[in-house]
Design a protein around this motif. Structure first.
Motif, PDB file in Angstrom:
ATOM      1  N   LYS A  50       0.831  -1.218   0.000  1.00 38.93           N
ATOM      2  CA  LYS A  50       0.000   0.000   0.000  1.00 38.93           C
ATOM      3  C   LYS A  50       0.859   1.260   0.000  1.00 38.93           C
ATOM      4  O   LYS A  50       0.403   2.325  -0.382  1.00 38.93           O
ATOM      5  CB  LYS A  50      -0.902   0.025   1.230  1.00 38.93           C
ATOM      6  N   ILE A  51       2.090   1.137   0.447  1.00 41.82           N
ATOM      7  CA  ILE A  51       2.974   2.298   0.570  1.00 41.82           C
ATOM      8  C   ILE A  51       3.505   2.755  -0.773  1.00 41.82           C
ATOM      9  O   ILE A  51       3.732   3.935  -0.988  1.00 41.82           O
ATOM     10  CB  ILE A  51       4.106   1.985   1.561  1.00 41.82           C
ATOM     11  N   GLY A  52       3.717   1.829  -1.688  1.00 45.23           N
ATOM     12  CA  GLY A  52       4.223   2.218  -3.000  1.00 45.23           C
ATOM     13  C   GLY A  52       4.744   1.033  -3.776  1.00 45.23           C
ATOM     14  O   GLY A  52       4.583  -0.118  -3.369  1.00 45.23           O
ATOM     15  N   ARG A  57       9.374   0.843  -1.700  1.00 43.21           N
ATOM     16  CA  ARG A  57       9.454  -0.033  -0.530  1.00 43.21           C
ATOM     17  C   ARG A  57      10.906  -0.390  -0.211  1.00 43.21           C
ATOM     18  O   ARG A  57      11.312  -0.369   0.952  1.00 43.21           O
ATOM     19  CB  ARG A  57       8.633  -1.308  -0.756  1.00 43.21           C
ATOM     20  N   ARG A  86       4.789   3.035   7.773  1.00 44.19           N
ATOM     21  CA  ARG A  86       3.494   3.570   7.371  1.00 44.19           C
ATOM     22  C   ARG A  86       3.674   4.475   6.161  1.00 44.19           C
ATOM     23  O   ARG A  86       4.791   4.836   5.790  1.00 44.19           O
ATOM     24  CB  ARG A  86       2.874   4.350   8.525  1.00 44.19           C
ATOM     25  N   LYS A  87       2.566   4.884   5.560  1.00 45.69           N
ATOM     26  CA  LYS A  87       2.570   5.649   4.318  1.00 45.69           C
ATOM     27  C   LYS A  87       3.468   6.894   4.342  1.00 45.69           C
ATOM     28  O   LYS A  87       4.211   7.130   3.396  1.00 45.69           O
ATOM     29  CB  LYS A  87       1.118   6.030   3.981  1.00 45.69           C
ATOM     30  N   ALA A  90       7.303   7.054   3.133  1.00 46.32           N
ATOM     31  CA  ALA A  90       7.731   7.037   1.731  1.00 46.32           C
ATOM     32  C   ALA A  90       8.344   8.362   1.296  1.00 46.32           C
ATOM     33  O   ALA A  90       9.170   8.392   0.382  1.00 46.32           O
ATOM     34  CB  ALA A  90       6.553   6.685   0.830  1.00 46.32           C
TER      35      ALA A  90
END
Length: 117
Positions: A50-52, A57, A86-87, A90
Motif C-alpha cells: 500500500k505504501i508504494g 518499498r 506507514r505511508k 515514503a
C-alpha cells in the motif's frame, strides 16, 4: 545487518507481534519482545504494498536499515524488533527516518533500557 541480526521467518514475526509490546508514531510502528537467550538484538522490517511500488518499498527498507545501523549502540541485546513502515515514511529523507525511529524507540520501555540520546 548481519545474518544473525535479521528476523526472516513468519513464525518469528508472529512471535514478536503476539508477545511483544508496541509503540507508534505517524511513520513507524515498532514491536519489541525480550529474548534473554540471545546476545544480540534482531530486527525485522515490514513495508506494505500500500505504501508504494517496489522501488519505494526497497528505499524505505534501506533507509531504516541504515538508521538502525547508526543507532545500534542505543539498542539493548536480547531483543527482537519488528519495524512496520506507514505511508508517510515514503516521503522522508534519511535524517527524518533516523529521527523518527529514535523517537519511537525512546518511547518503548522494552528498548529504552539502554542509554538515551
Amino acid at each position: 545487518m548481519r545474518k544473525e541480526q535479521r528476523i526472516k521467518k513468519n513464525k518469528e514475526f508472529q512471535h514478536v507481534f503476539q508477545k511483544g509490546k508496541s509503540m507508534a508514531n505517524r511513520q513507524f510502528v515498532i514491536y519489541a519482545v525480550q529474548k534473554s537467550d540471545q546476545p544480540l538484538f534482531r530486527i525485522g522490517l515490514s513495508v506494505s504494498k500500500k505504501i508504494g511500488n517496489a522501488v519505494t518499498r526497497n528505499r524505505i527498507k534501506r533507509l531504516v536499515r541504515q538508521a538502525v545501523h547508526e543507532i545500534k549502540e542505543q539498542l539493548p541485546g536480547g531483543v527482537d524488533i519488528v519495524v512496520i513502515a506507514r505511508k508517510p515514511a515514503a516521503d522522508m529523507s534519511f535524517e527524518e527516518v533516523k529521527k523518527s525511529l529514535q523517537h519511537v524507540i525512546r518511547k518503548l520501555p522494552t528498548l529504552s533500557t539502554k542509554k538515551k540520546v
